[in-house]
Design a protein around this motif. Structure first.
Motif, PDB file in Angstrom:
ATOM      1  N   MET A   1      67.328  20.764  12.352  1.00  0.00           N
ATOM      2  CA  MET A   1      66.979  20.378  13.730  1.00  0.00           C
ATOM      3  C   MET A   1      67.988  19.380  14.277  1.00  0.00           C
ATOM      4  SD  MET A   1      63.698  20.373  15.690  1.00  0.00           S
ATOM      5  CE  MET A   1      62.869  18.827  15.424  1.00  0.00           C
ATOM      6  N   LYS A   2      68.337  19.552  15.542  1.00  0.00           N
ATOM      7  CA  LYS A   2      69.301  18.631  16.157  1.00  0.00           C
ATOM      8  C   LYS A   2      68.628  17.309  16.526  1.00  0.00           C
ATOM      9  CE  LYS A   2      72.454  21.988  18.081  1.00  0.00           C
ATOM     10  NZ  LYS A   2      73.533  22.154  19.035  1.00  0.00           N
ATOM     11  N   THR A   3      69.399  16.251  16.480  1.00  0.00           N
ATOM     12  CA  THR A   3      68.939  14.977  17.027  1.00  0.00           C
ATOM     13  C   THR A   3      69.391  14.933  18.478  1.00  0.00           C
ATOM     14  OG1 THR A   3      69.180  13.914  14.884  1.00  0.00           O
ATOM     15  CG2 THR A   3      69.062  12.472  16.794  1.00  0.00           C
ATOM     16  N   ARG A   4      68.446  14.626  19.361  1.00  0.00           N
ATOM     17  CA  ARG A   4      68.731  14.704  20.800  1.00  0.00           C
ATOM     18  C   ARG A   4      68.754  13.299  21.403  1.00  0.00           C
ATOM     19  NH1 ARG A   4      63.967  18.832  20.762  1.00  0.00           N
ATOM     20  NH2 ARG A   4      63.378  17.082  19.443  1.00  0.00           N
ATOM     21  N   ILE A   5      69.900  12.975  22.020  1.00  0.00           N
ATOM     22  CA  ILE A   5      70.135  11.622  22.541  1.00  0.00           C
ATOM     23  C   ILE A   5      70.400  11.692  24.040  1.00  0.00           C
ATOM     24  CG2 ILE A   5      71.560   9.547  22.322  1.00  0.00           C
ATOM     25  CD1 ILE A   5      70.755  10.130  19.607  1.00  0.00           C
ATOM     26  N   LEU A   6      69.696  10.861  24.806  1.00  0.00           N
ATOM     27  CA  LEU A   6      69.930  10.772  26.249  1.00  0.00           C
ATOM     28  C   LEU A   6      70.370   9.355  26.602  1.00  0.00           C
ATOM     29  CD1 LEU A   6      69.641  12.197  29.068  1.00  0.00           C
ATOM     30  CD2 LEU A   6      67.365  11.131  29.199  1.00  0.00           C
ATOM     31  N   PHE A   7      71.516   9.223  27.263  1.00  0.00           N
ATOM     32  CA  PHE A   7      72.001   7.929  27.739  1.00  0.00           C
ATOM     33  C   PHE A   7      71.605   7.776  29.208  1.00  0.00           C
ATOM     34  CE2 PHE A   7      74.883   9.136  24.306  1.00  0.00           C
ATOM     35  CZ  PHE A   7      74.830   7.991  23.517  1.00  0.00           C
ATOM     36  N   VAL A   8      71.112   6.580  29.562  1.00  0.00           N
ATOM     37  CA  VAL A   8      70.593   6.380  30.921  1.00  0.00           C
ATOM     38  C   VAL A   8      71.149   5.104  31.553  1.00  0.00           C
ATOM     39  CG1 VAL A   8      68.502   6.010  32.301  1.00  0.00           C
ATOM     40  CG2 VAL A   8      68.466   7.632  30.389  1.00  0.00           C
ATOM     41  N   ILE A  22      81.968   9.525  25.226  1.00  0.00           N
ATOM     42  CA  ILE A  22      82.474   8.788  24.058  1.00  0.00           C
ATOM     43  C   ILE A  22      81.698   9.189  22.807  1.00  0.00           C
ATOM     44  CG2 ILE A  22      82.582   6.486  23.014  1.00  0.00           C
ATOM     45  CD1 ILE A  22      83.130   5.416  25.912  1.00  0.00           C
ATOM     46  N   PHE A  23      80.377   9.257  22.961  1.00  0.00           N
ATOM     47  CA  PHE A  23      79.527   9.592  21.813  1.00  0.00           C
ATOM     48  C   PHE A  23      79.855  11.000  21.302  1.00  0.00           C
ATOM     49  CE2 PHE A  23      75.356  10.664  19.879  1.00  0.00           C
ATOM     50  CZ  PHE A  23      75.237   9.574  19.030  1.00  0.00           C
ATOM     51  N   ARG A  24      80.047  11.943  22.216  1.00  0.00           N
ATOM     52  CA  ARG A  24      80.363  13.323  21.810  1.00  0.00           C
ATOM     53  C   ARG A  24      81.721  13.373  21.100  1.00  0.00           C
ATOM     54  NH1 ARG A  24      79.397  15.811  26.340  1.00  0.00           N
ATOM     55  NH2 ARG A  24      77.281  16.419  25.758  1.00  0.00           N
ATOM     56  N   SER A  25      82.694  12.663  21.668  1.00  0.00           N
ATOM     57  CA  SER A  25      84.026  12.646  21.067  1.00  0.00           C
ATOM     58  C   SER A  25      83.980  12.049  19.654  1.00  0.00           C
ATOM     59  CB  SER A  25      84.951  11.838  21.981  1.00  0.00           C
ATOM     60  OG  SER A  25      86.152  11.573  21.353  1.00  0.00           O
ATOM     61  N   MET A  26      83.261  10.952  19.485  1.00  0.00           N
ATOM     62  CA  MET A  26      83.155  10.317  18.158  1.00  0.00           C
ATOM     63  C   MET A  26      82.398  11.212  17.180  1.00  0.00           C
ATOM     64  SD  MET A  26      82.389   6.329  18.988  1.00  0.00           S
ATOM     65  CE  MET A  26      83.686   5.207  19.502  1.00  0.00           C
ATOM     66  N   ALA A  27      81.374  11.910  17.682  1.00  0.00           N
ATOM     67  CA  ALA A  27      80.598  12.827  16.818  1.00  0.00           C
ATOM     68  C   ALA A  27      81.486  13.981  16.364  1.00  0.00           C
ATOM     69  CB  ALA A  27      79.375  13.343  17.564  1.00  0.00           C
ATOM     70  N   GLU A  28      82.348  14.456  17.264  1.00  0.00           N
ATOM     71  CA  GLU A  28      83.273  15.541  16.900  1.00  0.00           C
ATOM     72  C   GLU A  28      84.234  15.064  15.816  1.00  0.00           C
ATOM     73  OE1 GLU A  28      84.793  16.680  20.737  1.00  0.00           O
ATOM     74  OE2 GLU A  28      83.006  17.887  21.170  1.00  0.00           O
ATOM     75  N   THR A  29      84.773  13.860  16.012  1.00  0.00           N
ATOM     76  CA  THR A  29      85.701  13.300  15.016  1.00  0.00           C
ATOM     77  C   THR A  29      85.024  13.186  13.647  1.00  0.00           C
ATOM     78  OG1 THR A  29      86.844  12.075  16.733  1.00  0.00           O
ATOM     79  CG2 THR A  29      87.140  11.275  14.489  1.00  0.00           C
ATOM     80  N   ARG A  30      83.745  12.834  13.643  1.00  0.00           N
ATOM     81  CA  ARG A  30      83.017  12.685  12.371  1.00  0.00           C
ATOM     82  C   ARG A  30      82.498  14.023  11.834  1.00  0.00           C
ATOM     83  NH1 ARG A  30      79.565   7.030  12.330  1.00  0.00           N
ATOM     84  NH2 ARG A  30      80.991   5.817  13.609  1.00  0.00           N
ATOM     85  N   GLY A  31      82.676  15.101  12.633  1.00  0.00           N
ATOM     86  CA  GLY A  31      82.241  16.429  12.185  1.00  0.00           C
ATOM     87  C   GLY A  31      80.740  16.638  12.234  1.00  0.00           C
ATOM     88  N   ILE A  32      80.025  15.879  13.095  1.00  0.00           N
ATOM     89  CA  ILE A  32      78.567  16.042  13.152  1.00  0.00           C
ATOM     90  C   ILE A  32      78.076  16.439  14.552  1.00  0.00           C
ATOM     91  CG2 ILE A  32      78.100  14.500  11.208  1.00  0.00           C
ATOM     92  CD1 ILE A  32      77.198  12.382  13.325  1.00  0.00           C
ATOM     93  N   ALA A  33      79.008  16.829  15.427  1.00  0.00           N
ATOM     94  CA  ALA A  33      78.619  17.152  16.808  1.00  0.00           C
ATOM     95  C   ALA A  33      77.623  18.310  16.865  1.00  0.00           C
ATOM     96  CB  ALA A  33      79.858  17.476  17.633  1.00  0.00           C
ATOM     97  N   ASP A  34      77.727  19.265  15.920  1.00  0.00           N
ATOM     98  CA  ASP A  34      76.818  20.414  15.962  1.00  0.00           C
ATOM     99  C   ASP A  34      75.383  20.037  15.592  1.00  0.00           C
ATOM    100  OD1 ASP A  34      77.521  19.873  13.373  1.00  0.00           O
ATOM    101  OD2 ASP A  34      77.641  21.968  12.747  1.00  0.00           O
ATOM    102  N   ARG A  35      75.197  18.837  15.058  1.00  0.00           N
ATOM    103  CA  ARG A  35      73.837  18.365  14.717  1.00  0.00           C
ATOM    104  C   ARG A  35      73.206  17.585  15.864  1.00  0.00           C
ATOM    105  NH1 ARG A  35      74.794  14.795   9.710  1.00  0.00           N
ATOM    106  NH2 ARG A  35      72.895  13.893  10.561  1.00  0.00           N
TER     107      ARG A  35
END
Ligand code: 4NP
Length: 157
Positions: A1-8, A22-35
């Motif tokens: 299951m994905k963890t779902r994050i909303l920035f407000v 920024i969060f998406r870019s860092m998640a991609e770098t860490r290889g966890i963006a698909d989660r």
């Protein structure tokens, strides 16, 4: 299951779309963006449909982040869809609490600065809308710090 994050934030054209990018870019770098499922929204809907503010897009681009989000207002369904709802300042935090449909929903709300390890004196990400270039750089400094800290909490899951 994905963890779902909303920035407000308030307008969803400066702080929260930058946090999302920024969060998406860092998640991609860490290889966890698909989660992860990552989005942003504003408590004020007056900029709905707009791209991020050109000043924020330019400042983010200098650091390698491309911001393409279209602004939207927070809605009640967001409290069902997302696992964590991350507020930029006290006004957003309080407004989100007023919108939360239940106590369980309200427990999903947190503050961006809770995850900042290099700015311990900061309790909110300041609104840069009426500021100069330095205001946007401060926002990006805080968001890079907070996004890394938030990702660390997810990597532990
Ligand atoms: P944001 O910045 O909440 O970081 O997107 C603002 C954007 C627009 C306005 C205020 C703050 N405004 O008053 O329209």
């Amino acid at each position: 299951m994905k963890t779902r994050i909303l920035f407000v934030c308030l307008g969803n054209i400066c702080r929260s779309p930058a946090a999302e990018g920024i969060f998406r870019s860092m998640a991609e770098t860490r290889g966890i963006a698909d989660r992860l499922d990552i989005d942003s929204a504003g408590t004020y809907g007056g900029h709905a449909g707009d791209l991020p503010d050109p000043r924020m897009r330019a400042a983010a681009a200098q650091r390698g982040y491309r911001l393409t989000h279209r602004a939207r207002q927070v809605r009640e369904e967001d409290f069902e869809r997302f696992d964590r709802i991350v507020a930029m300042d006290d006004a957003n935090y309080e407004r989100l609490h007023r919108l939360a449909p239940s106590r369980d929903a309200a427990r999903k709300i947190c503050r961006m600065t809770e995850f900042c390890h290099h700015h311990p004196d900061r309790t909110y990400v300041p609104d840069p809308y009426y500021e100069g270039r330095e205001g946007f750089e401060t926002v990006l400094d805080l968001l890079e710090d907070g996004c890394a800290g938030l990702l660390d909490t997810l990597s532990d899951d």
